[in-house]
Design an enzyme around this catalytic site. Structure first.
Site, mmCIF file in Angstrom:
data_model
loop_
_atom_site.group_PDB
_atom_site.id
_atom_site.type_symbol
_atom_site.label_atom_id
_atom_site.label_comp_id
_atom_site.label_asym_id
_atom_site.label_seq_id
_atom_site.Cartn_x
_atom_site.Cartn_y
_atom_site.Cartn_z
ATOM 1 N N ASP A 73 0.821 -1.211 0.000
ATOM 2 C CA ASP A 73 0.000 0.000 0.000
ATOM 3 C C ASP A 73 0.857 1.264 0.000
ATOM 4 O O ASP A 73 2.074 1.210 0.197
ATOM 5 C CB ASP A 73 -0.961 0.007 1.204
ATOM 6 C CG ASP A 73 -0.273 -0.418 2.509
ATOM 7 O OD1 ASP A 73 0.967 -0.385 2.567
ATOM 8 O OD2 ASP A 73 -0.980 -0.780 3.454
ATOM 9 N N ASP A 145 -7.259 -3.112 14.571
ATOM 10 C CA ASP A 145 -8.655 -3.421 14.264
ATOM 11 C C ASP A 145 -8.787 -4.611 13.310
ATOM 12 O O ASP A 145 -9.853 -4.859 12.763
ATOM 13 C CB ASP A 145 -9.356 -2.187 13.662
ATOM 14 C CG ASP A 145 -8.665 -1.689 12.398
ATOM 15 O OD1 ASP A 145 -7.681 -2.325 11.946
ATOM 16 O OD2 ASP A 145 -9.117 -0.666 11.841
HETATM 17 C C1 GLP Z 1 -0.501 0.152 8.581
HETATM 18 C C2 GLP Z 1 -0.085 -0.649 7.363
HETATM 19 C C3 GLP Z 1 -0.266 -2.141 7.597
HETATM 20 C C4 GLP Z 1 0.367 -2.536 8.911
HETATM 21 C C5 GLP Z 1 -0.301 -1.793 10.026
HETATM 22 C C6 GLP Z 1 0.239 -2.157 11.399
HETATM 23 O O1 GLP Z 1 -1.854 0.358 8.648
HETATM 24 N N1 GLP Z 1 -0.817 -0.260 6.191
HETATM 25 O O2 GLP Z 1 0.323 -2.857 6.514
HETATM 26 O O3 GLP Z 1 0.248 -3.926 9.098
HETATM 27 O O4 GLP Z 1 -0.093 -0.396 9.810
HETATM 28 O O5 GLP Z 1 1.400 -1.448 11.652
HETATM 29 P P1 GLP Z 1 2.395 -1.697 12.849
HETATM 30 O O6 GLP Z 1 3.250 -2.848 12.419
HETATM 31 O O7 GLP Z 1 3.178 -0.436 12.969
HETATM 32 O O8 GLP Z 1 1.589 -2.014 14.045
#
Ligand code: GLP
Length: 272
Positions: A73, A145
């Site tokens: 993304d 979530d």
């Molecule tokens: C963002 C990304 C996800 C990721 C999520 C969790 O929303 N688009 O791909 O898994 O964050 O991030 P973190 O690993 O910092 O908790």
């Protein structure tokens, strides 16, 4: 692996062990297949894994110069070279220090400004993935979530690459990478859940107790668009690597641990 067509749950002690085990899976994939197509994720969770991959590349244990990568993304509205773009994140933490060929490291281009161009960009991204022969190994994190990539709760389980609005919780969670929440973009281009499910193998990492409820919901709850990661229950070759805090709410934790002990014996060629 025991029981083909399963979601394998690997519970490790801490985040460092998760990073090592994930780096093992990625490095061995590339060692076996130097032109592998990797799907990559951003966020805090994969950082330890990326650091270990960079160290291994610098020691000459693995070479990434022939792989192709597709990130999940990218924020809409940030140019690729913006300090908080996912493109900048990947270049800084993995692509440049790890010796990747940047011309084969793809992310959606979120800097296009009209709806028409955004839609065109989403189609282009899907085509690029197909032309590369699909994704061999997709790395995933998970949002608190239950979202994967930026597929927020309610996303169609058949969705393809498209523009999604971020929930306020996701914007708050990601605000730590920006100077204030107002700077966090409201839209992102994201691979869809259907796109992700086409990867041949998937490796999802979750660490920390703030992920425990999402992990419980997607591993042991029903398959539901309200918990996008639960779609992985339908995937034929997914490994979920958790540290102990992220696994605390799993009702069948002991069972997963015993399955893993059997798996280890099998892989070591030891008798049952
Ligand atoms: C963002 C990304 C996800 C990721 C999520 C969790 O929303 N688009 O791909 O898994 O964050 O991030 P973190 O690993 O910092 O908790």
């Amino acid at each position: 692996m025991i029981g083909d067509k399963v979601m394998r749950i690997v519970i490790l002690e801490n985040a460092d062990q998760v990073a090592t085990a994930a780096a093992d899976v990625i490095a061995s994939t590339v060692q076996r297949h130097p032109e592998a197509v990797l799907g990559l994720a951003t966020g805090g969770t994969p950082l330890g894994t990326y650091q270990k991959l960079v160290e291994r590349a610098k020691r000459g244990e693995v070479a990434f110069d022939r792989v192709t990568t597709f990130n999940l993304d990218e924020y809409v509205g940030l140019p690729a070279d913006h300090p908080q773009s996912y493109c900048t994140f990947m270049r800084r933490h993995l692509f440049e220090p790890g010796g990747f060929a940047l011309e084969r490291c793809y992310l959606p281009n979120g800097s296009v400004t009209t709806w028409q161009d955004l839609e065109e960009e989403c189609r282009r991204y899907e085509t690029l993935i197909q032309r590369a022969g699909g994704i061999d190994l997709q790395l995933l994190g998970i949002g608190a979530d239950g979202h994967i990539a930026f597929n927020e709760p309610g996303s169609s389980l058949a969705s393809r690459t498209r523009v999604k609005a971020l929930t306020e919780q996701t914007r708050r969670d990601n605000a730590r990478f920006f100077s204030c929440i107002d700077e966090v973009p409201r839209l992102a281009i994201t691979m869809g859940i259907g796109t992700i499910l086409e990867a041949r193998r998937i490796l999802l990492l979750a660490t920390g107790e703030q992920k425990a409820e999402a992990v419980r919901a997607f591993v042991e709850g029903p398959v539901s668009a309200q918990v996008p990661a639960s779609a992985l229950q339908l995937h034929a070759a997914t490994v979920v690597m958790l540290d102990a805090p992220a696994a605390t709410l799993l009702a069948r934790k002991e069972y997963y641990l015993s399955m893993e002990r059997i798996q280890q014996r099998l892989e070591a060629g030891l008798p049952l």
